[in-house]
Scaffold this motif. Structure first.
Motif, PDB file in Angstrom:
ATOM      1  N   VAL A  60       0.850  -1.328   0.099  1.00  0.00           N
ATOM      2  CA  VAL A  60       0.175  -0.046   0.089  1.00  0.00           C
ATOM      3  C   VAL A  60       0.954   1.156   0.107  1.00  0.00           C
ATOM      4  N   MET A  61       0.957   2.129  -0.896  1.00  0.00           N
ATOM      5  CA  MET A  61       1.469   3.387  -0.900  1.00  0.00           C
ATOM      6  C   MET A  61       0.917   4.537  -0.905  1.00  0.00           C
ATOM      7  N   ASP A  62       1.611   5.821  -0.551  1.00  0.00           N
ATOM      8  CA  ASP A  62       1.077   7.134  -0.568  1.00  0.00           C
ATOM      9  C   ASP A  62       1.868   7.832  -1.296  1.00  0.00           C
ATOM     10  N   LEU A  63       1.144   8.329  -2.518  1.00  0.00           N
ATOM     11  CA  LEU A  63       2.003   9.566  -3.430  1.00  0.00           C
ATOM     12  C   LEU A  63       2.204  10.695  -2.422  1.00  0.00           C
ATOM     13  N   ASP A 112       3.336  12.126 -10.663  1.00  0.00           N
ATOM     14  CA  ASP A 112       2.625  10.737 -10.298  1.00  0.00           C
ATOM     15  C   ASP A 112       3.064   9.600 -10.870  1.00  0.00           C
ATOM     16  N   TRP A 113       3.190   9.736 -12.176  1.00  0.00           N
ATOM     17  CA  TRP A 113       3.626   8.364 -13.081  1.00  0.00           C
ATOM     18  C   TRP A 113       5.019   8.255 -12.670  1.00  0.00           C
ATOM     19  N   ALA A 114       5.802   9.074 -12.308  1.00  0.00           N
ATOM     20  CA  ALA A 114       7.182   8.623 -12.053  1.00  0.00           C
ATOM     21  C   ALA A 114       7.123   8.186 -10.595  1.00  0.00           C
ATOM     22  N   GLU A 115       6.389   8.634  -9.753  1.00  0.00           N
ATOM     23  CA  GLU A 115       6.353   8.234  -8.266  1.00  0.00           C
ATOM     24  C   GLU A 115       5.994   6.480  -8.106  1.00  0.00           C
ATOM     25  N   ALA A 139      -9.731   8.473  -8.126  1.00  0.00           N
ATOM     26  CA  ALA A 139      -8.806   9.077  -8.821  1.00  0.00           C
ATOM     27  C   ALA A 139      -7.650   8.277  -8.748  1.00  0.00           C
ATOM     28  N   GLY A 140      -7.231   7.299  -8.337  1.00  0.00           N
ATOM     29  CA  GLY A 140      -6.060   6.660  -8.488  1.00  0.00           C
ATOM     30  C   GLY A 140      -6.076   6.117 -10.012  1.00  0.00           C
ATOM     31  N   SER A 141      -7.282   6.057 -10.474  1.00  0.00           N
ATOM     32  CA  SER A 141      -7.175   5.480 -12.045  1.00  0.00           C
ATOM     33  C   SER A 141      -6.501   6.519 -12.904  1.00  0.00           C
ATOM     34  N   PHE A 142      -6.479   8.006 -12.601  1.00  0.00           N
ATOM     35  CA  PHE A 142      -5.657   8.807 -13.435  1.00  0.00           C
ATOM     36  C   PHE A 142      -4.185   8.583 -13.310  1.00  0.00           C
ATOM     37  N   PRO A 146      -3.147   5.399 -17.081  1.00  0.00           N
ATOM     38  CA  PRO A 146      -2.192   5.860 -18.097  1.00  0.00           C
ATOM     39  C   PRO A 146      -0.907   5.012 -17.912  1.00  0.00           C
ATOM     40  N   TYR A 147      -0.532   4.887 -16.812  1.00  0.00           N
ATOM     41  CA  TYR A 147       0.884   4.187 -16.333  1.00  0.00           C
ATOM     42  C   TYR A 147       0.682   2.907 -17.291  1.00  0.00           C
ATOM     43  N   THR A 148      -0.232   2.114 -16.867  1.00  0.00           N
ATOM     44  CA  THR A 148      -0.391   0.759 -17.423  1.00  0.00           C
ATOM     45  C   THR A 148      -0.296   0.736 -18.870  1.00  0.00           C
ATOM     46  N   VAL A 149      -0.963   1.862 -19.573  1.00  0.00           N
ATOM     47  CA  VAL A 149      -1.001   1.978 -21.283  1.00  0.00           C
ATOM     48  C   VAL A 149       0.668   2.224 -21.535  1.00  0.00           C
ATOM     49  N   GLN A 150       1.479   2.883 -20.661  1.00  0.00           N
ATOM     50  CA  GLN A 150       2.728   3.249 -21.015  1.00  0.00           C
ATOM     51  C   GLN A 150       3.628   2.123 -20.600  1.00  0.00           C
TER      52      GLN A 150
END
Length: 370
Positions: A60-63, A112-115, A139-142, A146-150
């Motif tokens: 479990v993570m926190d941004l 966010d994607w980098a973290e 909003a974790g989906s944001f 996109p991270y999954t697509v990349q």
């Protein structure tokens, strides 16, 4: 800001002897921190522990700016949304409304994607696994979408609860896949991105939940207090702010202000990743007013079925759960949620269904969606 940030990650290792490690990463949404959302210390509501008990290695993570991760620029109450300061922060800790000293948002999609990528690579190295199963809420989906697509090679499956999805949401820079849409906003419009921190008061939190409680026994008595206490447990400073009562400050939830893009009808189908290379399960509540939010404003026009439609592959499943809302992990149908998630992680199917759209009634029976 060129400052190092050490992200918070909690692990529950449920790996069983002689079984391969299967890692799961859980990501919070906009406002509820990771531990309050996925590891509520009350009864059997901990989603993370339910997955660990099923044999998964759960993280479990926190941004940055959320929960127990560092919150740069958020220790200054002047950096809160000026429109909320008087109601939430005057007279504690502010004597009067003030101008933000850091006049811009704290996070954006790139950060966010980098973290998320940093934590994914940490898990892959720590547990010697090629990929990680994603579980995201709201909003974790944001971030996870996109991270999954990349990075489809790093993501085994995608399970999204009440995913926020704007079909006509903010686009990436024209001619690019996920680049920032031009210059990132500094203070234009100032009422939305000219500060790093939003503030949520207890009364606002309770009201947003109350409007979705429409069935008898949908939520246990006292759950709003239990959840608010868990949110405050992840915010040692925020719990000292806000209205002061005889037994102490009420506390406020400090929420990072993020600028997101690249999660819309144009990006979801890219490369045919979602629903093909990475199977996707979408779950949402019958009374969800946040993930299901029709609006003439593209940035706040949200729809889970629109996300299901936009996913290009056939390995996609959508389930609407009766008598629950956006706060399903804290309501009485949390156990059904845990079971669906366990089944999805094990079989990429729920109740034997690998694809299609279904409803789950209060008796626990599935039906094809009308």
């Amino acid at each position: 800001m060129n400052e190092h940030v050490a992200l918070f990650v909690r692990e529950y290792d449920g790996t069983r002897p002689h079984h391969p490690t299967e890692a799961v990463l859980m990501l919070h949404g906009r406002s509820a921190p990771g531990l309050a959302g996925f590891d509520l210390p009350y009864g059997d509501y901990s989603w993370a522990q339910a997955l660990a008990q099923a044999g998964y290695d759960v993280f479990v993570m926190d941004l940055q700016g959320s929960g127990r991760s560092p919150r740069p620029k958020m220790d200054d109450p002047c950096n809160a949304d000026p429109a909320k300061q008087r109601a939430a922060l005057v007279p504690n800790p502010l004597a009067d409304v003030c101008t933000p000293n850091y006049a811009r948002q704290l996070n954006n999609s790139l950060s966010d994607w980098a973290e998320l990528d940093t934590v994914v690579d940490f898990i892959r190295a720590r547990r010697n696994v090629p990929d990680v199963a994603f579980v995201g809420w709201s909003a974790g989906s944001f971030v996870m979408g996109p991270y999954t697509v990349q990075h489809p090679d790093k993501v085994r499956t995608l399970f999204l609860l009440a995913p926020i999805f704007p079909p006509h949401g903010r686009a990436s820079r024209p001619g690019t896949r996920f680049d920032a849409p031009g210059a990132l906003p500094v203070s234009t419009p100032p009422q939305q991105y000219g500060f790093p921190m939003n503030i949520t008061m207890n009364a606002e939190f309770v009201h947003s939940w109350d409007v979705e409680v429409r069935c008898p026994d949908q939520r246990e008595d006292g759950m709003t207090d239990i959840v608010w206490s868990a949110v405050m447990d992840s915010d040692d400073l925020g719990r000292t702010w806000g209205p002061v009562h005889p037994d102490g400050p009420e506390g406020v939830s400090r929420v990072r202000n993020s600028y997101w893009w690249g999660w819309n009808n144009s990006t979801v189908p890219l490369d045919g990743t979602l629903g093909a290379l990475v199977p996707v399960c979408l779950v949402y509540g019958e009374f969800d007013t946040q993930a299901m939010h029709p609006s003439p404003v593209p940035a706040t026009d949200f729809s889970v079925p629109a996300l299901y439609t936009a996913i290009p592959g056939t390995d996609k499943l959508m389930i609407e759960v009766a008598c629950t809302g956006h706060m399903m992990p804290w309501e009485n149908r949390a156990k059904d949620l845990h079971q669906m998630c366990r089944e999805w992680l094990k079989h990429t199917a729920v109740a034997g269904f690998k694809s299609g759209s279904y409803t789950l009634d209060t008796a626990g029976d599935f039906h094809p969606a009308p």
